[in-house]
Design a protein around this motif. Structure first.
Motif, mmCIF file in Angstrom:
data_model
loop_
_atom_site.group_PDB
_atom_site.id
_atom_site.type_symbol
_atom_site.label_atom_id
_atom_site.label_comp_id
_atom_site.label_asym_id
_atom_site.label_seq_id
_atom_site.Cartn_x
_atom_site.Cartn_y
_atom_site.Cartn_z
ATOM 1 N N THR A 68 38.331 5.671 8.252
ATOM 2 C CA THR A 68 39.747 5.924 8.554
ATOM 3 C C THR A 68 40.050 7.410 8.675
ATOM 4 O O THR A 68 41.200 7.801 8.781
ATOM 5 C CB THR A 68 40.652 5.319 7.468
ATOM 6 N N LEU B 4 43.450 -7.160 17.662
ATOM 7 C CA LEU B 4 42.684 -6.085 17.015
ATOM 8 C C LEU B 4 41.334 -5.894 17.709
ATOM 9 O O LEU B 4 40.739 -6.842 18.204
ATOM 10 C CB LEU B 4 42.466 -6.403 15.534
ATOM 11 N N SER C 99 37.826 -16.364 8.271
ATOM 12 C CA SER C 99 38.951 -17.071 7.663
ATOM 13 C C SER C 99 40.110 -17.180 8.669
ATOM 14 O O SER C 99 40.196 -16.406 9.622
ATOM 15 C CB SER C 99 39.435 -16.317 6.423
ATOM 16 N N CYS D 221 38.017 -1.711 10.077
ATOM 17 C CA CYS D 221 38.621 -0.573 9.361
ATOM 18 C C CYS D 221 37.563 0.064 8.467
ATOM 19 O O CYS D 221 37.622 -0.017 7.255
ATOM 20 C CB CYS D 221 39.791 -1.096 8.537
ATOM 21 N N LEU E 179 48.657 -7.766 2.972
ATOM 22 C CA LEU E 179 47.686 -8.690 3.581
ATOM 23 C C LEU E 179 46.621 -9.042 2.539
ATOM 24 O O LEU E 179 46.303 -8.211 1.684
ATOM 25 C CB LEU E 179 47.045 -8.045 4.808
ATOM 26 N N PRO E 180 46.041 -10.250 2.582
ATOM 27 C CA PRO E 180 45.100 -10.649 1.529
ATOM 28 C C PRO E 180 43.795 -9.843 1.555
ATOM 29 O O PRO E 180 43.467 -9.203 2.552
ATOM 30 C CB PRO E 180 44.838 -12.125 1.845
ATOM 31 N N ALA F 83 41.997 -4.689 8.241
ATOM 32 C CA ALA F 83 43.357 -4.135 8.204
ATOM 33 C C ALA F 83 43.714 -3.422 6.910
ATOM 34 O O ALA F 83 44.887 -3.366 6.560
ATOM 35 C CB ALA F 83 44.348 -5.275 8.449
ATOM 36 N N ALA F 84 42.717 -2.848 6.216
ATOM 37 C CA ALA F 84 43.029 -2.194 4.937
ATOM 38 C C ALA F 84 44.031 -1.062 5.113
ATOM 39 O O ALA F 84 44.855 -0.802 4.242
ATOM 40 C CB ALA F 84 41.753 -1.660 4.306
ATOM 41 N N ASP G 98 38.956 -3.293 16.312
ATOM 42 C CA ASP G 98 37.989 -2.546 15.511
ATOM 43 C C ASP G 98 38.027 -2.917 14.035
ATOM 44 O O ASP G 98 39.009 -3.456 13.549
ATOM 45 C CB ASP G 98 38.251 -1.044 15.643
ATOM 46 N N LEU H 287 44.967 -12.762 12.505
ATOM 47 C CA LEU H 287 45.280 -11.326 12.595
ATOM 48 C C LEU H 287 44.703 -10.741 13.891
ATOM 49 O O LEU H 287 45.386 -10.023 14.622
ATOM 50 C CB LEU H 287 44.653 -10.572 11.411
ATOM 51 N N GLU I 282 40.736 -10.690 1.861
ATOM 52 C CA GLU I 282 39.738 -11.029 2.886
ATOM 53 C C GLU I 282 39.941 -10.251 4.199
ATOM 54 O O GLU I 282 39.032 -10.165 5.008
ATOM 55 C CB GLU I 282 39.749 -12.534 3.154
ATOM 56 N N SER I 283 41.167 -9.702 4.389
ATOM 57 C CA SER I 283 41.425 -9.008 5.654
ATOM 58 C C SER I 283 41.152 -7.509 5.561
ATOM 59 O O SER I 283 41.401 -6.775 6.504
ATOM 60 C CB SER I 283 42.876 -9.228 6.076
ATOM 61 N N GLU I 284 40.613 -7.055 4.418
ATOM 62 C CA GLU I 284 40.442 -5.606 4.219
ATOM 63 C C GLU I 284 39.574 -4.957 5.286
ATOM 64 O O GLU I 284 39.856 -3.851 5.733
ATOM 65 C CB GLU I 284 39.854 -5.332 2.832
ATOM 66 N N ARG J 98 38.169 5.604 13.515
ATOM 67 C CA ARG J 98 38.901 4.409 13.101
ATOM 68 C C ARG J 98 38.802 3.349 14.199
ATOM 69 O O ARG J 98 38.667 2.170 13.923
ATOM 70 C CB ARG J 98 40.375 4.761 12.823
ATOM 71 N N THR K 249 43.132 -16.450 8.189
ATOM 72 C CA THR K 249 43.958 -15.228 8.140
ATOM 73 C C THR K 249 43.400 -14.183 9.101
ATOM 74 O O THR K 249 44.134 -13.610 9.908
ATOM 75 C CB THR K 249 43.920 -14.633 6.703
ATOM 76 N N ASN K 250 42.081 -13.936 8.980
ATOM 77 C CA ASN K 250 41.480 -12.909 9.829
ATOM 78 C C ASN K 250 41.524 -13.287 11.305
ATOM 79 O O ASN K 250 41.777 -12.458 12.166
ATOM 80 C CB ASN K 250 40.034 -12.649 9.404
#
Lengths: 377, 102
Positions: free
Chosen positions: B55, B48, B36, B52, A161-162, A169-170, B50, B42, A164-166, B61, B38-39
């Motif tokens: 962890t 989703l 973005s 991250c 995943l890119p 979703a890291a 929460d 996602l 920016e998504s850390e 988490r 992407t986010n």
């Protein structure tokens, strides 16, 4: 003009007086600046993170339904989907299959989720950048996970995943539902929880109450609660804020105590000499005011500038260590700059004013005394 | 003519003030947070809940999904043993009677 010149002259004298005790004042200024920088960093970091959380989680599920078993979260049966979908106002119910996987080799915890879109075929996986970095793998590489029956599951990394998504979703590994079922020996007729979409957000509480009635032992968590959790995590009563604020408060108490318990013999003699050569009490108070202001204002401005650079240009490396704890994975993220004028002015009033006041008060006592006794003391 | 001490101090304070002001402008013109695509997808696709951030333990988490007394679920008298657990506040429940029992 004369009044301004008087201030200039007294400020000159105040700075010369501070420079005479260079070592002590420099140490004081350094500690003071670091304390302001620490509190300001925390304020910037927490505010920016709260805003980030609210923005990122605005599309979170309206309601997440968990099942509780003996007070602990348990898997929820898929037969509940139809029961919840039948409640008026519910537009969609999606089962979420996810869990945690501890990687004994790298000592990291991963969040594993079943998703047929990002891992369309068995044997394929998409991972967060944190996992990819930790396992040192890239797209096309093969990695393994140990299944519930101790067999190894070979996975082909489809993509990471890119960056920016850390923050979201890291630590994530997205698997095909078949692999997910095999990895955890996950029952086919159950899910970890259910994500419920509600047509009208104003009916959320009513629907949540109906879910509790319809599915006994369930626990609905609403989106507003999810978002509010991140407001509460970094509340001023939270551990992190409280620890830093308590440390800072104690430091200020020490400063104030040091100042308020009186002047050094040298400072007292200086006050006596100034009075004997014709300075009035008002002039001496002004001198002390400028001394206090020179230190506290410099510490405030430098501290805030350092904090801004620390948080928004370097992504708060000091707090990363505290937030990371014992975890191996920590997301790399850049926070969107944000300054809350209210909090910054509160910081100003809490740091600059008490110090300046604590500088003036003992001087006023010394300046009101007789010049002769001040010089002799 | 050499700059007086007061002049040096005022120059330094003005420069620091201007730098702070430029940071304030930098923050103001950074605009509001734009999530973005992407986010956004996602969060929507995977539902989703929460960030991250921590962890190290299940309840850190996913704090929004954790139980109020999650740290103590390992054992009724267990001590909190994850550093981030001491940074998190217990979850705030606001729906009154709905979740009171948890």
């Amino acid at each position: 003009m004369q009044s301004i010149n008087r201030h200039y002259n007294i400020l000159d004298f105040a700075i010369a007086s501070l420079l005479r005790r260079k070592g002590k004042n420099l140490a004081l200024l350094t500690i003071y600046t670091l304390i302001v920088a620490l509190i300001a960093s925390l304020i910037f970091f927490v505010q920016a993170l709260k805003r980030e959380a609210a923005a990122l989680l605005q599309d979170a599920p309206d309601i997440v339904v968990q099942r509780l078993m003996a007070g602990r979260q348990d898997l929820i049966g898929l037969e509940n989907i139809d029961r919840i979908a039948a409640i008026r106002g519910v537009s969609e119910v999606t089962p979420r299959r996810w869990g945690y996987y501890y990687d004994p080799v790298f000592g990291a915890n991963y969040t594993v989720m079943a998703d047929a879109k990002l891992a369309p075929q068995a044997g394929m996986a998409t991972v967060g950048l944190g996992v990819a970095k930790n396992q040192r793998i890239g797209p096309g590489d093969i990695f393994t996970l140990t299944a519930a029956d101790n067999s190894l599951i070979l996975l082909n990394l489809e993509k990471a995943l890119p960056f920016e998504s850390e923050l979201l979703a890291a630590d994530m590994i997205l698997l095909n539902p078949a692999d997910f079922g095999k990895l955890f020996a996950f029952p086919a007729n159950a899910a970890t929880d259910l994500a419920v979409t509600v047509a009208n957000p104003r009916e959320m509480v009513t629907i949540a109450n109906k879910i509790v009635e319809t599915v006994p032992g369930s626990r609905p968590i609403m989106k507003s609660e999810i978002i509010r959790t991140y407001d509460a995590i970094f509340d001023w009563r939270g551990g992190m804020m409280l620890l830093v604020l308590a440390a800072a408060l104690l430091s200020f108490v020490i400063f104030a105590w040091d100042k308020a318990t009186g002047l050094s013999a040298e400072e007292r003699r200086e006050t006596g000499i100034l009075k004997s050569i014709g300075w009035e009490t008002g002039d001496i108070l002004l001198l002390k005011f400028w001394e206090g202001t020179a230190i506290s204002l410099t510490a405030f401005l430098t501290g805030v500038i350092m904090a801004y650079i620390h948080v928004f240009f370097f992504s708060a490396p000091l707090f990363a260590a505290a937030l990371k704890g014992w975890a191996v994975l920590y997301p790399a993220f850049h926070l969107k700059p944000f300054i809350d004028p209210y909090q910054l002015s509160t910081l100003f009033f809490l740091t600059v004013l008490p110090y300046t006041a604590a500088t003036i008060l003992p001087s006023w006592l010394a300046a009101s005394a007789d010049a002769d006794s001040a010089m002799r003391s | 003519m050499a700059l007086r001490n007061s002049g040096k101090y005022i120059a330094f304070t003005t420069a620091s003030g201007l730098l702070m002001l430029s940071f304030a402008l930098h923050a103001a013109f950074s605009g509001s947070i734009t999530v973005s695509t992407t986010n956004r997808s996602l969060v929507k696709e995977l539902h989703l809940t929460d960030l991250c951030l921590f962890t190290e333990a299940r309840y850190t988490r996913h704090p929004s999904l954790a139980d109020r007394h999650a740290p103590f679920q390992e054992h009724p008298t267990a001590f909190e043993h994850f550093p981030s657990g001491s940074l998190l506040l217990p979850q705030q429940k606001t729906t009154g009677s709905l979740n009171a029992k948890y």
